[in-house]
Write a protein that holds these residues in place. Sequence first.
Motif, short mmCIF file in Angstrom:
data_model
loop_
_atom_site.label_atom_id
_atom_site.label_comp_id
_atom_site.label_asym_id
_atom_site.label_seq_id
_atom_site.Cartn_x
_atom_site.Cartn_y
_atom_site.Cartn_z
N THR A 91 8.73 6.59 -11.45
CA THR A 91 9.87 6.15 -11.82
C THR A 91 11.22 6.95 -11.93
O THR A 91 12.28 6.61 -12.00
CB THR A 91 9.79 5.72 -13.61
N ASP A 92 10.82 8.09 -11.22
CA ASP A 92 11.85 9.11 -11.12
C ASP A 92 12.92 8.51 -10.00
O ASP A 92 12.77 8.05 -8.81
CB ASP A 92 11.46 10.49 -10.58
N TYR A 93 14.07 8.67 -10.51
CA TYR A 93 15.36 8.07 -9.67
C TYR A 93 15.47 8.44 -8.22
O TYR A 93 15.46 7.89 -7.12
CB TYR A 93 16.48 8.10 -10.28
N GLU A 94 15.50 10.06 -8.06
CA GLU A 94 15.64 10.67 -6.84
C GLU A 94 14.39 10.35 -5.91
O GLU A 94 14.63 10.23 -4.90
CB GLU A 94 15.73 12.13 -7.17
N THR A 95 13.19 10.56 -6.41
CA THR A 95 11.87 10.12 -5.68
C THR A 95 12.14 8.67 -5.14
O THR A 95 11.67 8.42 -4.14
CB THR A 95 10.66 9.94 -6.48
N LEU A 134 11.66 -4.66 -6.49
CA LEU A 134 10.87 -5.20 -5.29
C LEU A 134 10.13 -4.04 -4.78
O LEU A 134 8.67 -4.08 -4.37
CB LEU A 134 11.54 -6.00 -4.36
N HIS A 135 10.77 -3.02 -4.48
CA HIS A 135 10.18 -1.75 -3.60
C HIS A 135 8.85 -1.15 -4.27
O HIS A 135 7.95 -0.56 -3.77
CB HIS A 135 11.19 -0.73 -3.04
N SER A 136 9.01 -1.27 -5.55
CA SER A 136 7.67 -0.75 -6.55
C SER A 136 6.67 -1.67 -6.79
O SER A 136 5.69 -1.19 -7.61
CB SER A 136 8.23 -0.50 -7.86
N HIS A 196 -0.13 5.88 -6.79
CA HIS A 196 -0.53 6.40 -8.04
C HIS A 196 -1.58 5.70 -8.78
O HIS A 196 -2.72 6.26 -9.24
CB HIS A 196 0.60 6.20 -9.00
N LEU A 197 -1.89 4.45 -8.65
CA LEU A 197 -2.81 3.54 -9.08
C LEU A 197 -4.27 4.07 -8.53
O LEU A 197 -4.95 3.93 -9.30
CB LEU A 197 -2.50 2.34 -8.93
N VAL A 216 0.77 -1.12 -0.14
CA VAL A 216 0.05 -0.06 0.16
C VAL A 216 0.89 1.33 -0.12
O VAL A 216 0.52 2.22 -0.76
CB VAL A 216 -1.10 0.12 1.23
N TYR A 217 1.92 1.10 0.92
CA TYR A 217 2.75 2.33 0.98
C TYR A 217 4.01 2.18 -0.03
O TYR A 217 5.20 1.97 0.08
CB TYR A 217 3.23 2.59 2.28
N ASN A 218 3.72 2.62 -1.31
CA ASN A 218 4.79 2.78 -2.21
C ASN A 218 4.27 3.45 -3.33
O ASN A 218 2.84 3.66 -3.63
CB ASN A 218 5.17 1.43 -2.77
N PRO A 219 5.04 4.11 -4.24
CA PRO A 219 4.47 5.40 -5.01
C PRO A 219 3.63 4.49 -6.10
O PRO A 219 2.63 5.20 -6.73
CB PRO A 219 5.82 5.68 -5.97
N THR A 220 3.69 3.38 -6.49
CA THR A 220 3.01 2.56 -7.78
C THR A 220 1.44 2.31 -7.10
O THR A 220 0.74 2.81 -8.19
CB THR A 220 3.52 1.09 -7.97
N HIS A 221 1.29 1.91 -6.04
CA HIS A 221 -0.19 1.80 -5.59
C HIS A 221 -0.64 3.12 -5.33
O HIS A 221 -1.80 3.44 -5.62
CB HIS A 221 0.13 1.02 -4.25
#
Length: 623
Positions: A446-450, A553-555, A436-437, A429-434
């Motif tokens: 997908t931003d590297y610094e983010t 994996l983190h995404s 965003h979805l 739940v706590y990751n940028p992909t979810h």
Amino acid sequence: MMVPFEGCEKSVRYYLVQVLFIFWYWGSVKNVEADVVASVGTNVNLGEALQFLREYDLEASRMCFTVGTSQWIYATNMTDFNKRRMVEEQVLKAKFDKLTWSRAMAFDWTKIPDPMVRRHLKFLVTSGRGSLPDEKYNEIHHLISEMKDIYAHVRVCPYDNNDKIYCDLELEDLSEIMAKSRNPLELAHVWKEWHDKTGPPMKNKFMRYVEIANQASKFNGFQDAGEEMRYLYEDADFENVVAETFQRLQPLYKEFFTYVRKKLVKQYGPNVVRPEGPLPAHILGNIWAQDWSNIENIVTPYPNTPKIDVTDEMRRQGFTPLRIFQMSEEFFTSLGLKPMPPEFWRHSMIEKPVNRKVQCTASAWDFCNRLDYRIKQCTEVQMKDLITSHHEMAHIQYYLYYADQPYLYRDGANPGFHEGIANAISLSVYNPTHLHLVGLFNNDTTDYETNMKFLFGMALGKLAYAPYAYLVDLWRYEIFRNGVSNMNSDWWQLRIKFQGVVPPIPRSEQHLDAAAKRHIPADMPYMKYYVALLLEFQIFEVLCNAAGHTGPLHSCDIYRSREAGRILSDIMTVGRSKHWKDVLRILTKGKSNKLSSDSMIKYFQPLYIWLKVQNKNEKLSGG
């Protein structure tokens, strides 16, 4: 929501439980003498064993419901009356547990022919302190209660409060100061006050507690209380297993530690933080230095890159506490798992009431009647509570799936499994992909610094915690094994060895700094949190593979993956009825039954590579 009736000192329900207890008691005297202490049973009759376990299952479930109800009533309405009633129920439960042990001891469980019955009886005979004579059984419970009371009533003077009039800071206030203050003198003051007012007043009580706990464990057939604590994992090699997993984590931890130290030297100077030395415990944002998330604004990389926090977006979209919980439920139903039952929505406390004092710590509740499940959470519209609601609802899912197991098996496969599964859900739940979805995070995922900033923030909460979670019970094992003569120096030797953390001021054997953590005086095992930390990443990786995830994996986000949901239901349904290694085999479809830190290392691998570049001119240390 349940609002307690305060019209009489003892409720009808309380008397009913007393009557049930009396029936249970008189049923027991047919089978066991009242003064049996640690005698080896001789009864190997399978039919009688099954009858006893059926009676136990019924009465233990009733007792769980009664005690749980009294605890819920107090937690959601903290009056003196409700507290007294809760304590009465807990005292009755302690008597029930002791009597249960006595009845189970009438059997020679090692010679019972049925393996499931043997396992049941083994759990009852080799757990708890029912083997103690009544006097010592009552004494150790009284000691624990007294130590918890000391802990709960500690009050601290503010920094620069020379007149000592307003010395009323509680742990919650101190935690706020440790999180936000950047004055090392104020932080050292708060750290010292808390540790001085918790450990020393309870040291003698703790020493006596160690003595009695060891006696109980020896009655149960163990060398000491530490061995009995490890026995819950049903693995003779458990200490070596967890030691190996921690050793695998150390290269990652040392890179992380070194980078954090460099940032803290820049913030506080070499007089506070030695450039090549350990870290003082008071500047890490937490009274126990166990979680470093609160110093993120000092140590985070790419400070100009926005942190992933969707709180403002949630408020813009008009989120409410109810919508947060509905969103959490939809996450689980998208996996093909169960919706929350009607009783959940009727009785849960998902907002803080305005008319009474409540305990706001989020928690999930199973009332042991296969019907009533609740969450208690003072939910606010913020990302933190969105993640927490998913976490707590994962516990409810576990309760729902193992509900058909006997009472003794309605639990995690080992002490870390409940938190491991709930935290695995939180990782999704706590990751940028979810985010965003589900329409809450609109930046480029997908931003590297983010991504580096996100992983570093996760490391402050997860990786920094690993050595602390590991060492708390190592210390306890050592005390139970070798005695109480060097308790405080032993504590700090482990802190510097595994965590790279030292006290900000000199300490002596007059202190008992481990007791600054409530789990120590409250007699609550801690290794389960380290096991849970490893399991959450192991479980998460398997679920991600099942969901067809590709990339770091983190995404990964398992949202809407029915295959991930099937795996979760498979491992939750068995509860504690199978050995946890067998549950890992179910999880991995036979590929592994080992506790491992490899998935955690894989999760942080991009950060590890980044840290090695950042630390190329630094001398590594930490743990």
